[in-house]
Design an enzyme around this catalytic site. Sequence first.
Site, PDB file in Angstrom:
ATOM      1  N   GLU A   1     -88.525 -25.362 -52.335  1.00 39.18           N
ATOM      2  CA  GLU A   1     -87.112 -25.465 -52.680  1.00 39.18           C
ATOM      3  C   GLU A   1     -86.958 -25.525 -54.208  1.00 39.18           C
ATOM      4  OE1 GLU A   1     -85.044 -24.915 -50.413  1.00 39.18           O
ATOM      5  OE2 GLU A   1     -85.089 -26.324 -48.724  1.00 39.18           O
TER       6      GLU A   1
ATOM      7  N   ASP B   1     -95.667 -21.319 -43.877  1.00 38.61           N
ATOM      8  CA  ASP B   1     -95.120 -22.668 -43.690  1.00 38.61           C
ATOM      9  C   ASP B   1     -94.889 -22.988 -42.216  1.00 38.61           C
ATOM     10  OD1 ASP B   1     -93.085 -20.823 -43.385  1.00 38.61           O
ATOM     11  OD2 ASP B   1     -91.945 -21.480 -45.119  1.00 38.61           O
TER      12      ASP B   1
ATOM     13  N   ASN C   1     -80.955 -20.146 -51.462  1.00 38.25           N
ATOM     14  CA  ASN C   1     -81.035 -20.892 -52.724  1.00 38.25           C
ATOM     15  C   ASN C   1     -82.242 -20.444 -53.559  1.00 38.25           C
ATOM     16  OD1 ASN C   1     -83.181 -21.946 -51.334  1.00 38.25           O
ATOM     17  ND2 ASN C   1     -82.473 -24.068 -51.345  1.00 38.25           N
TER      18      ASN C   1
ATOM     19  N   HIS D   1     -85.381 -20.083 -52.514  1.00 39.15           N
ATOM     20  CA  HIS D   1     -86.705 -20.619 -52.158  1.00 39.15           C
ATOM     21  C   HIS D   1     -87.622 -19.512 -51.638  1.00 39.15           C
ATOM     22  CE1 HIS D   1     -85.200 -21.731 -47.840  1.00 39.15           C
ATOM     23  NE2 HIS D   1     -85.981 -20.684 -47.728  1.00 39.15           N
TER      24      HIS D   1
HETATM   25  C1  GLP Z   1     -87.111 -19.794 -44.126  1.00 41.53           C
HETATM   26  C2  GLP Z   1     -88.602 -19.607 -44.454  1.00 41.53           C
HETATM   27  C3  GLP Z   1     -88.795 -18.622 -45.548  1.00 41.53           C
HETATM   28  C4  GLP Z   1     -87.866 -17.448 -45.297  1.00 41.53           C
HETATM   29  C5  GLP Z   1     -86.429 -17.855 -45.468  1.00 41.53           C
HETATM   30  C6  GLP Z   1     -85.411 -16.762 -45.159  1.00 41.53           C
HETATM   31  O1  GLP Z   1     -86.649 -21.064 -44.407  1.00 41.53           O
HETATM   32  N1  GLP Z   1     -89.288 -20.828 -44.775  1.00 41.53           N
HETATM   33  O2  GLP Z   1     -90.150 -18.220 -45.581  1.00 41.53           O
HETATM   34  O3  GLP Z   1     -88.146 -16.423 -46.226  1.00 41.53           O
HETATM   35  O4  GLP Z   1     -86.142 -19.027 -44.756  1.00 41.53           O
HETATM   36  O5  GLP Z   1     -85.214 -16.576 -43.793  1.00 41.53           O
HETATM   37  P1  GLP Z   1     -84.392 -15.370 -43.201  1.00 41.53           P
HETATM   38  O6  GLP Z   1     -85.249 -14.162 -43.355  1.00 41.53           O
HETATM   39  O7  GLP Z   1     -84.151 -15.730 -41.783  1.00 41.53           O
HETATM   40  O8  GLP Z   1     -83.144 -15.260 -43.988  1.00 41.53           O
END
Ligand code: GLP
Length: 277
Positions: free
Chosen positions: A144, A69, A137, A139
């Site tokens: 989402e 993404d 949440n 995702h």
């Molecule tokens: C982001 C990304 C996800 C990621 C998630 C967790 O929003 N789009 O791909 O897995 O949040 O991030 P973190 O590893 O910093 O907790």
Amino acid sequence: MSMRIAIVRNGKELGERAFLEIKKVLAAKRDAVIGFATGNTPIPLYEKMADDHKKNGTSYKRVRAFNLDEYVGVDPNDKASFARFMRDNLFSKIDIDPANTDIPNGMADDLSAECERYAAAVKKHPADIQILGIGENGHIAFNEPYTKPEEPTHIALLTESTRAANAGAFKDPSLVPQYALTMGINEILTAKRILMLATGEKKAQAVYDMIMGRDDTSCPATALRRHPDVTVILDKEAAALLTFGEWEREAERRAAEEAADAAEAEIKDEEAEDAEK
Ligand code: GLP
């Protein structure tokens, strides 16, 4: 469901354990397609990959990389962009060919066309392994809650909680974009293997929901239950709500139910045989 769960003690162990999965894929296929994720969670894995490349010369020259993404409207040179994150944290430290790395372009004039381009590229080169994190949440990528799994790469509206969780990379929380381009859930599931990483108590509920919660789109990560080859690596904090006793009881209940069904079927067969006599 085929989910293997490994619980590790710290980031270093997570990096090492996760790297074993990457190494297995590379050993079998030098030109593997690897799906990368951004976020804090995979950083120990990327550090391990960089370190191993330096020490052991593991090569990524023929590897093709896709990312999950990207924010809409953030320049790929901006430190907050996922493109820059990948360059800074991994791609500049290994010998991957930048021409073989792809990420949705959140600066495209025509975002829908960019989504279509990306969906086609992912379809053409399904990942041999997809690295994933999980949002608080539930995702995955930027899918989402209540996203339709069949939606291919699309423009996603981020929830307030996701924007707040990701505010750290921006000078001001209000600067976190409202929109992002994200690979879709079923597209993610086209990867041959999935490597899901989660750390910290903030992820405990989402991890519980992914593995043991109601199987619906309120927790997008439950989709991983439909994948045949998932490795989940957690630290103790992220695994805190998993009650393995509950799991065992459920397995026993199912086994008892199956035994009862089998016994019933046998009685029916005998009755049918008796009636024939
Ligand atoms: C982001 C990304 C996800 C990621 C998630 C967790 O929003 N789009 O791909 O897995 O949040 O991030 P973190 O590893 O910093 O907790």
